[in-house]
Design a protein around this motif. Structure first.
Motif, PDB file in Angstrom:
ATOM      1  N   TYR A  52       0.797  -1.214   0.000  1.00  0.00           N
ATOM      2  CA  TYR A  52       0.000   0.000   0.000  1.00  0.00           C
ATOM      3  C   TYR A  52       0.842   1.282   0.000  1.00  0.00           C
ATOM      4  O   TYR A  52       0.471   2.267  -0.653  1.00  0.00           O
ATOM      5  CB  TYR A  52      -0.962  -0.017   1.184  1.00  0.00           C
ATOM      6  CG  TYR A  52      -1.925  -1.188   1.142  1.00  0.00           C
ATOM      7  CD1 TYR A  52      -2.628  -1.496  -0.026  1.00  0.00           C
ATOM      8  CD2 TYR A  52      -2.109  -2.005   2.256  1.00  0.00           C
ATOM      9  CE1 TYR A  52      -3.496  -2.566  -0.083  1.00  0.00           C
ATOM     10  CE2 TYR A  52      -2.980  -3.084   2.213  1.00  0.00           C
ATOM     11  CZ  TYR A  52      -3.670  -3.364   1.045  1.00  0.00           C
ATOM     12  OH  TYR A  52      -4.530  -4.437   0.998  1.00  0.00           O
ATOM     13  N   PHE A  79      -7.804   3.829  -0.094  1.00  0.00           N
ATOM     14  CA  PHE A  79      -8.422   4.009   1.224  1.00  0.00           C
ATOM     15  C   PHE A  79      -9.398   2.871   1.540  1.00  0.00           C
ATOM     16  O   PHE A  79      -9.486   2.401   2.677  1.00  0.00           O
ATOM     17  CB  PHE A  79      -9.146   5.357   1.296  1.00  0.00           C
ATOM     18  CG  PHE A  79      -8.244   6.521   1.593  1.00  0.00           C
ATOM     19  CD1 PHE A  79      -7.402   6.504   2.695  1.00  0.00           C
ATOM     20  CD2 PHE A  79      -8.254   7.655   0.778  1.00  0.00           C
ATOM     21  CE1 PHE A  79      -6.582   7.583   2.972  1.00  0.00           C
ATOM     22  CE2 PHE A  79      -7.437   8.733   1.053  1.00  0.00           C
ATOM     23  CZ  PHE A  79      -6.583   8.696   2.157  1.00  0.00           C
ATOM     24  N   LEU A  82      -7.599  -0.084   2.710  1.00  0.00           N
ATOM     25  CA  LEU A  82      -7.087   0.132   4.059  1.00  0.00           C
ATOM     26  C   LEU A  82      -8.208   0.138   5.097  1.00  0.00           C
ATOM     27  O   LEU A  82      -7.940   0.265   6.298  1.00  0.00           O
ATOM     28  CB  LEU A  82      -6.302   1.446   4.117  1.00  0.00           C
ATOM     29  CG  LEU A  82      -4.992   1.476   3.304  1.00  0.00           C
ATOM     30  CD1 LEU A  82      -4.457   2.905   3.229  1.00  0.00           C
ATOM     31  CD2 LEU A  82      -3.962   0.541   3.926  1.00  0.00           C
ATOM     32  N   GLY A  83      -9.453   0.051   4.638  1.00  0.00           N
ATOM     33  CA  GLY A  83     -10.586   0.060   5.562  1.00  0.00           C
ATOM     34  C   GLY A  83     -11.000   1.442   6.005  1.00  0.00           C
ATOM     35  O   GLY A  83     -11.825   1.587   6.910  1.00  0.00           O
ATOM     36  N   ASP A  84     -10.453   2.464   5.373  1.00  0.00           N
ATOM     37  CA  ASP A  84     -10.800   3.860   5.712  1.00  0.00           C
ATOM     38  C   ASP A  84     -11.902   4.308   4.749  1.00  0.00           C
ATOM     39  O   ASP A  84     -11.657   5.003   3.767  1.00  0.00           O
ATOM     40  CB  ASP A  84      -9.553   4.743   5.591  1.00  0.00           C
ATOM     41  CG  ASP A  84      -9.800   6.177   6.050  1.00  0.00           C
ATOM     42  OD1 ASP A  84     -10.979   6.537   6.277  1.00  0.00           O
ATOM     43  OD2 ASP A  84      -8.824   6.933   6.172  1.00  0.00           O
ATOM     44  N   TYR A  85     -13.134   3.916   5.052  1.00  0.00           N
ATOM     45  CA  TYR A  85     -14.227   4.137   4.111  1.00  0.00           C
ATOM     46  C   TYR A  85     -14.661   5.597   4.045  1.00  0.00           C
ATOM     47  O   TYR A  85     -15.159   6.037   3.006  1.00  0.00           O
ATOM     48  CB  TYR A  85     -15.402   3.231   4.476  1.00  0.00           C
ATOM     49  CG  TYR A  85     -15.042   1.767   4.471  1.00  0.00           C
ATOM     50  CD1 TYR A  85     -14.376   1.208   3.386  1.00  0.00           C
ATOM     51  CD2 TYR A  85     -15.348   0.951   5.554  1.00  0.00           C
ATOM     52  CE1 TYR A  85     -14.030  -0.134   3.376  1.00  0.00           C
ATOM     53  CE2 TYR A  85     -15.009  -0.398   5.548  1.00  0.00           C
ATOM     54  CZ  TYR A  85     -14.347  -0.928   4.459  1.00  0.00           C
ATOM     55  OH  TYR A  85     -13.995  -2.250   4.454  1.00  0.00           O
ATOM     56  N   ASP A  86     -14.464   6.340   5.100  1.00  0.00           N
ATOM     57  CA  ASP A  86     -14.829   7.756   5.063  1.00  0.00           C
ATOM     58  C   ASP A  86     -13.987   8.506   4.045  1.00  0.00           C
ATOM     59  O   ASP A  86     -14.513   9.266   3.213  1.00  0.00           O
ATOM     60  CB  ASP A  86     -14.663   8.384   6.457  1.00  0.00           C
ATOM     61  CG  ASP A  86     -15.718   7.898   7.432  1.00  0.00           C
ATOM     62  OD1 ASP A  86     -16.804   7.480   6.987  1.00  0.00           O
ATOM     63  OD2 ASP A  86     -15.459   7.931   8.640  1.00  0.00           O
ATOM     64  N   ASN A  87     -12.670   8.330   4.103  1.00  0.00           N
ATOM     65  CA  ASN A  87     -11.799   8.997   3.133  1.00  0.00           C
ATOM     66  C   ASN A  87     -11.970   8.405   1.739  1.00  0.00           C
ATOM     67  O   ASN A  87     -11.832   9.128   0.737  1.00  0.00           O
ATOM     68  CB  ASN A  87     -10.338   8.908   3.576  1.00  0.00           C
ATOM     69  CG  ASN A  87      -9.979   9.988   4.590  1.00  0.00           C
ATOM     70  OD1 ASN A  87     -10.328  11.156   4.421  1.00  0.00           O
ATOM     71  ND2 ASN A  87      -9.316   9.598   5.670  1.00  0.00           N
ATOM     72  N   LYS A 116     -20.163   0.805   4.207  1.00  0.00           N
ATOM     73  CA  LYS A 116     -20.505   1.696   5.332  1.00  0.00           C
ATOM     74  C   LYS A 116     -21.943   1.473   5.810  1.00  0.00           C
ATOM     75  O   LYS A 116     -22.395   2.144   6.738  1.00  0.00           O
ATOM     76  CB  LYS A 116     -20.326   3.159   4.918  1.00  0.00           C
ATOM     77  CG  LYS A 116     -18.872   3.573   4.690  1.00  0.00           C
ATOM     78  CD  LYS A 116     -18.772   5.044   4.314  1.00  0.00           C
ATOM     79  CE  LYS A 116     -19.150   5.946   5.477  1.00  0.00           C
ATOM     80  NZ  LYS A 116     -18.955   7.368   5.158  1.00  0.00           N
TER      81      LYS A 116
END
Length: 491
Positions: A52, A79, A82-87, A116
């Motif tokens: 990544y 993102f 990486l599991g960063d669904y907001d970004n 989400k």
């Protein structure tokens, strides 16, 4: 530099380095376009390899050469990984704002919103993707998944069917078949899974088809599919399901082998089959206590406390089936059927075959596992058809229920329907209909009675007679079923 037509034969890193060198001396839109394209190809490769940080650096390189919507799109994918669904959502929304016709961007945005659990907006994005490209079926697949997740099964079915009209993708057949399984529409599930396999063989479709076939009572077809999967696409799940099915068909040694291969995740089933192949062993029972203490307590109670008393009770019953004496000569000292010897018997009459099976259970005494083994062995030898599984499962429920648990007839019927639901769903539905709609009275039952000549008819009449809760004096002992019911009552 190589020709563009030769570029697919050159390693990606070599292409990138060559284009970087070319762009450093000739900063034109032409070379920038190619360099950024291969930067993004390199990014996708790194993303799949889960590298990544290297992938992020490639994105920055691409941005410095040529900034456009793709930068935000691929950053959104990074993102998401990486599991960063907001970004991820922010980046993907920026991508589609820069390119409102980017249907893949709307699709991936829908995927992030789905993760989400923002299902309404996810469906909205999937619909935008589909409206932009009516040949792109994946948004409809994901709309179906979203409805499925929320229990809106009819809407999910419509979405999956719409996707298949556009493109016959195996994953759509898989999802639609699983949906039908969930709705207990097993005939439809079987057809959809088979249609999917005709398009492209996928082991996950075959695996789900095997489950469907078992629920439909098509055990030998399921066995063939699971064997093929175990040979070509072995997984712990496949070994486990194959082992369990082999156990139900009396293939105990094969079942032991496959349940061992299933591994630690399915150790409970492996320990249970050992009781059938190795016999009762305190070490096995102690290990099994970890997984199923109630079952172990049942076995210990029956074998070490109640066995002599129960067998004395059985010996005092006037057992009316003449085949008992023949069966006795075909068992070992423990009362277990000697399969090679039993296979030589000739029994063409339907009732005689059932008499052999019932006698094999009776001669096993009060040993639960031996009773089941004898039932399965004799059933498979004498009938060799799928429906025999339904018969012996129902008979075992009723026999065990009376002998070990003293259950009333209503409870026996409920448990019989439960086991039929698992191993022969169509027959369970027929039994339900008979019990709720067709049954009349015990008097009418005997007045209109004819001896069954197939297993399905026998099971239905057996359950109907149970439902009337007859006494011993209300039985017609000139009939096979009357004699059997008297035996069940006497237990």
């Amino acid at each position: 530099m190589p020709l563009i037509t030769e570029i697919d034969r050159i390693p990606l890193d070599v292409i990138v380095r060559g284009l970087e060198a070319q762009y450093s001396v000739e900063k034109t839109d032409y070379w920038a376009t190619y360099l950024v394209y291969f930067y993004y190809e390199k990014f996708k490769k790194l993303l799949n390899e889960q590298k990544y940080e290297e992938a992020r650096k490639i994105l920055e390189k691409a941005k410095n050469v040529l900034y456009d919507y793709r930068y935000h799109f691929y950053y959104g994918l990074l993102f998401a990984k990486l599991g960063d669904y907001d970004n991820a959502e922010i980046e993907l929304k920026q991508a589609v704002s820069l390119n409102p016709n980017f249907y893949i961007g709307f699709y991936e945005l829908g995927n992030v919103l789905y993760l989400k659990k923002d299902y309404d907006e996810a469906i909205e994005m999937y619909m935008k993707a589909f409206e932009l490209n009516k040949e792109f079926s994946l948004p409809l697949l994901k709309i179906g998944d979203t409805y499925f997740e929320n229990g809106q099964f009819k809407d999910a079915e419509i979405a999956y069917k719409s996707a298949l009209k556009i493109e016959k993708l195996p994953q759509v057949y898989l999802r639609l078949g699983v949906l039908y399984n969930e709705l207990q529409k097993f005939e439809k599930a079987e057809k959809i899974f088979r249609d999917g396999l005709s398009v492209e063989y996928k082991p996950e479709i075959a695996y789900n088809l095997s489950y469907t076939l078992i629920r439909l009572g098509k055990h030998f077809q399921a066995l063939q599919i699971l064997k093929e999967l175990a040979n070509n696409y072995p997984t712990p799940e496949v070994y486990n399901e194959l082992g369990l099915l082999q156990k139900n068909l009396g293939l105990y040694e094969d079942a032991e082998e496959n349940l061992k291969l299933a591994g630690e995740e399915y150790e409970e089933n492996y320990l249970k089959i050992l009781l059938y192949t190795k016999g009762y062993d305190h070490k096995i029972l102690d290990k099994l206590t970890k997984y199923d203490p109630e079952y172990v307590d049942f076995l210990k109670k029956v074998l070490f406390k109640l066995k002599d008393k129960l067998e004395e009770k059985l010996s005092n019953i006037n057992f009316q089936f003449d085949e008992l004496e023949k069966v006795f000569d075909l068992t070992d000292e423990k009362g277990e059927i000697i399969l090679d010897e039993f296979s030589k018997i000739e029994a063409k009459d339907f009732n005689q075959k059932l008499s052999y099976i019932i006698s094999s259970a009776y001669i096993a005494g009060a040993d639960p596992i031996l009773i089941e083994k004898n039932l399965v062995k004799t059933s498979m030898v004498l009938f060799k058809i799928d429906k025999i599984v339904s018969f012996y499962k129902v008979f075992q429920i009723i026999y065990f229920g009376r002998l070990f648990e003293k259950l009333n007839f209503e409870d026996l019927i409920d448990k019989s329907l439960e086991v039929l639901s698992e191993y022969d769903f169509p027959l369970m539905k027929k039994a339900q209909h008979m019990l709720e709609i067709e049954r009349t009275s015990l008097e009418d039952f005997w007045e209109n009675y004819t001896e069954p000549n197939d297993l399905e008819e026998f099971i239905l009449k057996f359950l109907e007679l149970l439902s009337y809760e007859p006494t011993q004096y209300e039985l017609d002992e000139n009939t096979f079923l009357g004699k059997l019911m008297k035996f069940i009552l006497n237990i």
